[in-house]
Design an enzyme around this catalytic site. Structure first.
Site, mmCIF file in Angstrom:
data_model
loop_
_atom_site.group_PDB
_atom_site.id
_atom_site.type_symbol
_atom_site.label_atom_id
_atom_site.label_comp_id
_atom_site.label_asym_id
_atom_site.label_seq_id
_atom_site.Cartn_x
_atom_site.Cartn_y
_atom_site.Cartn_z
ATOM 1 C CD GLU A 274 36.472 39.979 45.899
ATOM 2 O OE1 GLU A 274 36.594 40.757 46.880
ATOM 3 O OE2 GLU A 274 37.215 39.004 45.726
ATOM 4 C CG HIS A 292 38.109 38.797 49.677
ATOM 5 N ND1 HIS A 292 38.384 39.712 48.693
ATOM 6 C CD2 HIS A 292 39.294 38.573 50.313
ATOM 7 C CE1 HIS A 292 39.678 40.032 48.724
ATOM 8 N NE2 HIS A 292 40.246 39.354 49.700
#
Length: 540
Positions: A274, A292
């Site tokens: 990420e 997220h």
């Protein structure tokens, strides 16, 4: 036995001391109200790395943006408590905090509803192709036939991991007349029946579910849990959802099964890396993704900020708190005495968790010898936390382990013995399941450290660390030789081996330490050896 944290004895309840609190990451002002409205608190909102002199702060509040290292703590010699406004604490050096007598708290409940709702929104979006239809109509198309979806009613929803979020998701699925089927090693049949879900093995969940969602922590056991082998066990046309932790679904395997058409669609809020960088995965039309944000609601951010604000204020005013991650605040002398046993019981709990894969009803902990002179409630909580941590989707700590165990129908208790089996100190833990019992004995020897000295009544003696293989076998010539040969064929080197038996020719065990992580394929191959009754890996 109290399950609450012992507050810092240097802080007097009801005192009028002024406490300096540093808020290092942006947080909800409404959530910070408990602190802002206190006459005894002065708040500074600034990143800790931008402050030249942080020596006066009593408390530090962070989210995921601030990494709290040992060096940061050195800059804050007056620091008494670190609060993480959220569940994960991987950005905080827990060991360094404990060594410095700093309590670490989090907010394990604050984002439960938000994450459950986001997961269900992803399920509905996949079923009805809402993101794709939205993009189509905004680009000027009117393609009613191109976005035919499916109804959720009557579909089987597989939930892997049944903690707080999984439980909330099951409630919502039942409201949509779906059939929840759950895999969780700690879910007893009694609790499953009470909630109204079907408890099943992982293979059964994979084979019978139309939609599968994961809600476990990311551990060595769950990393790649849905990989090439397990995804291959699912129905053709299955939907997969991950709003838990990146890496539980193996993205390489996911792309393979998307390309073959086996998977009808996937919804991802978390990724192995990420920000998400795998453009190939995101390019699939039947993959929907969010950055997220499952916990990113106004309510969740308010809740986590409010929860840690209240915890910090309680602690600084001399009251107990309930969401500590590390040891209760102890004097340095007491901490140094209990620390070796605390670490031993945490490891023993972890071993028991990995070896006892059936639902658990009760855990008993027995103490003998010099360890009975210490505050063993601390080590019992440590063992429970070590047992629950690998399998629970919320932060488990020494304080909330009892509550989490109760939620899962697990009873536990401790007793002091008048004997110590020939050791200066002994800790004996027994786990009772629905159809199986497993027990382990450990001791701490100053010159050699923690040792496991018995497993299921078989005498052994090994240092509990690294990559371990636990084997039950029949005590016959050649078994150990075939075992070693198979490891050699898999290029796995043996570091240590402990063998225990009760009688010649009867049942025996091996506990073997190897130099690298053990594959599932190797474990399966070991179980195919004649006279090997059982083999499993333990990662510590």
């Amino acid at each position: 036995m109290s399950q609450q944290l012992i507050a810092d004895p240097t802080v007097k309840k009801g005192s009028q001391n002024m406490y300096n609190i540093l808020v290092s990451d942006p947080m909800s002002k409404e959530g910070l109200l408990p602190l802002l409205e206190s006459d005894n608190v002065r708040i500074v909102e600034q990143n800790v790395n931008e402050i030249d002199d942080a020596s006066s702060f009593d408390a530090l509040l962070v989210r995921s943006g601030t990494t709290v290292t040992a060096e940061v703590m050195e800059k804050m010699p007056n620091l008494k408590i670190i609060a993480r406004a959220g569940v994960g604490v991987d950005n905080i050096d827990i060991d360094a905090a404990t060594k410095n007598g700093i309590v670490v708290v989090n907010a394990p409940d604050g984002n439960t509803i938000s994450t459950a709702e986001h997961t269900f929104a992803m399920i509905a979006s996949l079923a009805r192709k809402i993101p794709q239809a939205n993009m189509s109509i905004k680009s000027g198309e009117w393609n009613r036939k191109g976005f035919q979806g499916i109804e959720l009613r009557g579909k089987t929803l597989g939930i892997v991991g049944f903690g707080r979020i999984g439980t909330q998701l099951a409630k919502r699925a039942k409201a949509f007349e779906m059939q929840p089927i759950v895999f969780d090693p700690f879910l007893t049949q009694e609790r499953a029946a009470k909630i109204g879900v079907v408890s099943a093995s992982l293979d059964e969940v994979l084979a019978s579910s139309d939609i599968i969602t994961v809600h476990t922590p990311l551990t060595k056991e769950t990393k790649g849990l849905l990989g090439m082998v397990n995804i291959g066990k699912t129905k053709k046309g299955v939907f997969l959802i991950n709003c838990a932790r990146g890496g539980i679904i193996d993205e390489t395997a996911l792309k393979h099964y998307l390309a073959t058409g086996h998977i009808a669609g996937a919804a991802l809020d978390v990724f192995e890396e990420e920000p998400a960088t795998d453009r190939e995965l995101l390019s699939y039309d039947n993959v929907i993704a969010t950055p997220h944000i499952a916990a990113s609601t106004v309510e969740a951010q308010l809740n986590v900020a409010a929860q840690v604000s209240e915890e910090v204020l309680l602690f600084l005013e001399g009251n107990p708190v309930s969401n500590s991650i590390n040891l209760p605040t102890l004097s340095k002398e007491v901490y140094e005495k209990v620390k070796p046993y605390y670490e031993l019981t945490k490891t023993m709990g972890n071993i028991l968790s990995q070896c006892m894969k059936t639902p658990v009803q009760e855990i008993e902990v027995f103490y003998g010898g010099t360890v009975t002179e210490l505050e063993t409630s601390i080590t019992t909580r440590s063992l429970m936390a070590g047992f629950l941590q690998p399998r629970v989707d919320a932060g488990v700590n020494d304080v909330n382990a009892a509550l989490i165990a109760k939620e899962r129908g697990i009873q536990f208790g401790e007793k002091h013995l008048t004997r110590s089996y020939g050791y200066a100190n002994i800790i004996h833990a027994i786990v009772h399941g629905e159809n199986r019992t497993f027990d382990i004995k450990g001791t701490y020897i100053k010159e050699y450290g923690p040792r496991i000295v018995s497993i299921n009544g078989f005498n052994v003696d090994f240092f509990p660390a690294g990559h371990l293989i636990y084997v039950q076998h029949t005590d016959r010539p050649g078994v150990i030789g075939r075992f070693g040969q198979l490891l050699a064929e898999h290029n796995v080197n043996i570091a240590t081996m402990q063998v225990g038996r009760k009688e010649e020719g009867g049942e025996a065990i091996m506990m073997v330490t190897v130099d690298k992580e053990i594959s599932d394929e190797l474990i399966q191959a070991l179980t195919n050896i004649d006279d090997i009754l059982f083999a499993d890996k333990i990662e510590l």
